[in-house]
Write a protein that holds these residues in place. Sequence first.
Motif, mmCIF file in Angstrom:
data_model
loop_
_atom_site.group_PDB
_atom_site.id
_atom_site.type_symbol
_atom_site.label_atom_id
_atom_site.label_comp_id
_atom_site.label_asym_id
_atom_site.label_seq_id
_atom_site.Cartn_x
_atom_site.Cartn_y
_atom_site.Cartn_z
ATOM 1 N N LEU A 302 2.731 -16.078 -16.601
ATOM 2 C CA LEU A 302 2.991 -14.675 -16.289
ATOM 3 C C LEU A 302 3.027 -14.475 -14.787
ATOM 4 O O LEU A 302 2.092 -14.840 -14.075
ATOM 5 C CB LEU A 302 1.921 -13.778 -16.908
ATOM 6 C CG LEU A 302 1.853 -13.803 -18.445
ATOM 7 C CD1 LEU A 302 0.689 -12.971 -18.933
ATOM 8 C CD2 LEU A 302 3.164 -13.306 -19.051
ATOM 9 N N ARG A 303 4.127 -13.914 -14.329
ATOM 10 C CA ARG A 303 4.294 -13.576 -12.908
ATOM 11 C C ARG A 303 4.395 -12.065 -12.781
ATOM 12 O O ARG A 303 4.938 -11.391 -13.657
ATOM 13 C CB ARG A 303 5.546 -14.235 -12.343
ATOM 14 C CG ARG A 303 6.213 -13.448 -11.227
ATOM 15 C CD ARG A 303 7.276 -14.182 -10.494
ATOM 16 N NE ARG A 303 6.698 -14.962 -9.418
ATOM 17 C CZ ARG A 303 6.305 -14.461 -8.248
ATOM 18 N NH1 ARG A 303 6.408 -13.166 -8.013
ATOM 19 N NH2 ARG A 303 5.802 -15.238 -7.312
ATOM 20 N N SER A 304 3.885 -11.515 -11.678
ATOM 21 C CA SER A 304 4.030 -10.087 -11.445
ATOM 22 C C SER A 304 4.019 -9.799 -9.953
ATOM 23 O O SER A 304 3.728 -10.673 -9.130
ATOM 24 C CB SER A 304 2.916 -9.298 -12.134
ATOM 25 O OG SER A 304 3.213 -7.911 -12.103
ATOM 26 N N THR A 305 4.348 -8.558 -9.623
ATOM 27 C CA THR A 305 4.280 -8.072 -8.249
ATOM 28 C C THR A 305 3.437 -6.801 -8.209
ATOM 29 O O THR A 305 3.386 -6.036 -9.181
ATOM 30 C CB THR A 305 5.679 -7.765 -7.692
ATOM 31 O OG1 THR A 305 6.378 -6.915 -8.601
ATOM 32 C CG2 THR A 305 6.465 -9.038 -7.481
ATOM 33 N N PHE A 306 2.778 -6.597 -7.082
ATOM 34 C CA PHE A 306 1.908 -5.438 -6.896
ATOM 35 C C PHE A 306 2.148 -4.833 -5.518
ATOM 36 O O PHE A 306 2.644 -5.498 -4.606
ATOM 37 C CB PHE A 306 0.433 -5.831 -7.035
ATOM 38 C CG PHE A 306 0.058 -6.290 -8.421
ATOM 39 C CD1 PHE A 306 -0.431 -5.398 -9.352
ATOM 40 C CD2 PHE A 306 0.209 -7.622 -8.783
ATOM 41 C CE1 PHE A 306 -0.772 -5.817 -10.631
ATOM 42 C CE2 PHE A 306 -0.123 -8.059 -10.060
ATOM 43 C CZ PHE A 306 -0.616 -7.152 -10.981
ATOM 44 N N ILE A 307 1.785 -3.579 -5.387
ATOM 45 C CA ILE A 307 1.861 -2.862 -4.111
ATOM 46 C C ILE A 307 0.466 -2.389 -3.744
ATOM 47 O O ILE A 307 -0.212 -1.754 -4.561
ATOM 48 C CB ILE A 307 2.804 -1.647 -4.203
ATOM 49 C CG1 ILE A 307 4.226 -2.085 -4.544
ATOM 50 C CG2 ILE A 307 2.799 -0.856 -2.892
ATOM 51 C CD1 ILE A 307 5.159 -0.923 -4.831
ATOM 52 N N VAL A 308 0.026 -2.698 -2.540
ATOM 53 C CA VAL A 308 -1.244 -2.157 -2.041
ATOM 54 C C VAL A 308 -0.950 -1.150 -0.940
ATOM 55 O O VAL A 308 0.087 -1.213 -0.276
ATOM 56 C CB VAL A 308 -2.179 -3.264 -1.511
ATOM 57 C CG1 VAL A 308 -2.568 -4.214 -2.626
ATOM 58 C CG2 VAL A 308 -1.541 -4.030 -0.355
ATOM 59 N N GLY A 309 -1.866 -0.197 -0.768
ATOM 60 C CA GLY A 309 -1.698 0.812 0.267
ATOM 61 C C GLY A 309 -0.709 1.895 -0.094
ATOM 62 O O GLY A 309 -0.162 2.567 0.794
ATOM 63 N N PHE A 310 -0.491 2.104 -1.407
ATOM 64 C CA PHE A 310 0.400 3.184 -1.829
ATOM 65 C C PHE A 310 -0.232 4.531 -1.454
ATOM 66 O O PHE A 310 -1.460 4.656 -1.435
ATOM 67 C CB PHE A 310 0.623 3.106 -3.344
ATOM 68 C CG PHE A 310 1.718 3.991 -3.856
ATOM 69 C CD1 PHE A 310 3.043 3.619 -3.729
ATOM 70 C CD2 PHE A 310 1.418 5.211 -4.444
ATOM 71 C CE1 PHE A 310 4.056 4.445 -4.186
ATOM 72 C CE2 PHE A 310 2.420 6.041 -4.906
ATOM 73 C CZ PHE A 310 3.747 5.654 -4.777
#
Length: 441
Positions: A302-310
């Motif tokens: 499983l691969r994913s992407t995330f955003i921090v500091g939204f």
Amino acid sequence: MNKTEQKRVGFVSLGCPKALVDSERILTQLKTDGYDIVPTYENADVVVVNTCGFIDSAKQESLEAIGEAISENGRVIVTGCMGKGDDANTIKKLHPKVLNVSGPAAYEEVVGAVHQWAPQSQDYKPFIDLVPPQGIKLTPRHYAYLKISEGCNHRCSFCIIPDMRGDLVSRPIGDVMDEAERLVRAGVRELLVISQDTSAYGVDTQYRTGFWNGRPLKTRMQELCEVLGELGVWVRLHYVYPYPHVDKLIPLMAEGKILPYLDVPLQHGSPAILKQMQRPAAAEKALKRIETWRDICPDITLRSTFIVGFPGETEDDFEILLDFVRAAQLDRVGCFRYSPVKGARANLLAGHVAEEIKQERWDRFMALQQQISAAKLQNKIGKTIEILIDETDASGAVGRSSADAPEIDGKVYLPGVNGLSPGDLVEAEVTATDEYDLWVG
């Protein structure tokens, strides 16, 4: 046509795999029309720049590429995600010498502009949608991106892709399979299925029935994966939202019909931030779905992407994200510091996070995920894996396992192994790892 009569086109392709497919289609049409494709500015009669407009840094890179092409050649046609709306006006203002500007997937307009500014000495042929070996492919011979739809129906607050590429438009399943089959016949060993929202394939057509080799098939993700699995090559799925119907694909992975790999864009773990992002899935449901997938196919990657500091992300929200990452135990993860994009609704949200806090959270996130990734790879030591070879030289070979998509995931190193060629499939035992890569011997 004599070689001396042929006009020559230079090409710069920026952005994601979906834009790369657009570039391949434009170049294939230009080749069909009798143009030479050249790798340098000075040998080109005209240069096409396919831009990326997803985030501000990508836009800046695109503007710099346009400027370089104008400086080195002077005759430049611009297309792609920056070629629409306010960004198109920015291009024309900063680079008034640009000959033509068009948006993403504007194949006919780009080709028409090339014909206008670098006309051939004879009438060109009508459009033929070629794939290799007749067409041009920008990936290595042994793998290819298979784009199954254009556009997106989601309205995530940080994203302007629907503004650039429009709502979801699924390709007919017969056309997709014809292309896939021709690619495999041309030597492709891995098909990477891409779109803006792969799991929504066919929603816009109400899963209309199409035909491939005389077989009726619904334009739907499950049916597409089933028939792709019959081609005898690796099939890898990207940009798959965790909808309930995705569960039906996991048995195909467990049975070896498609790769046990899912690229799932989760983006965050905090319900409050997901709501601010206007994401279509909840974190707790995603965790339950991941658990179900692993029950059905324990070897799934499983691969994913995330955003921090939204905007609005508090320290509590960030800690919830870290807890989510610990619980999910994802194999491959990318993380981005939030960057405002012109035209995105997230720009209007309150509570924008300071850059130094974004960086500090990104560092903590990546340190945690690095530990998870390293531990998961350590568990592969002593196991025999199948490897698709990408590169070879005198020192050995480099390839990828089923857990590794090109460009974004890890690699498998085969030091001292000779006699292989790109596209070969081999099996070997894992002997060492680091945080991202494997070694066999």
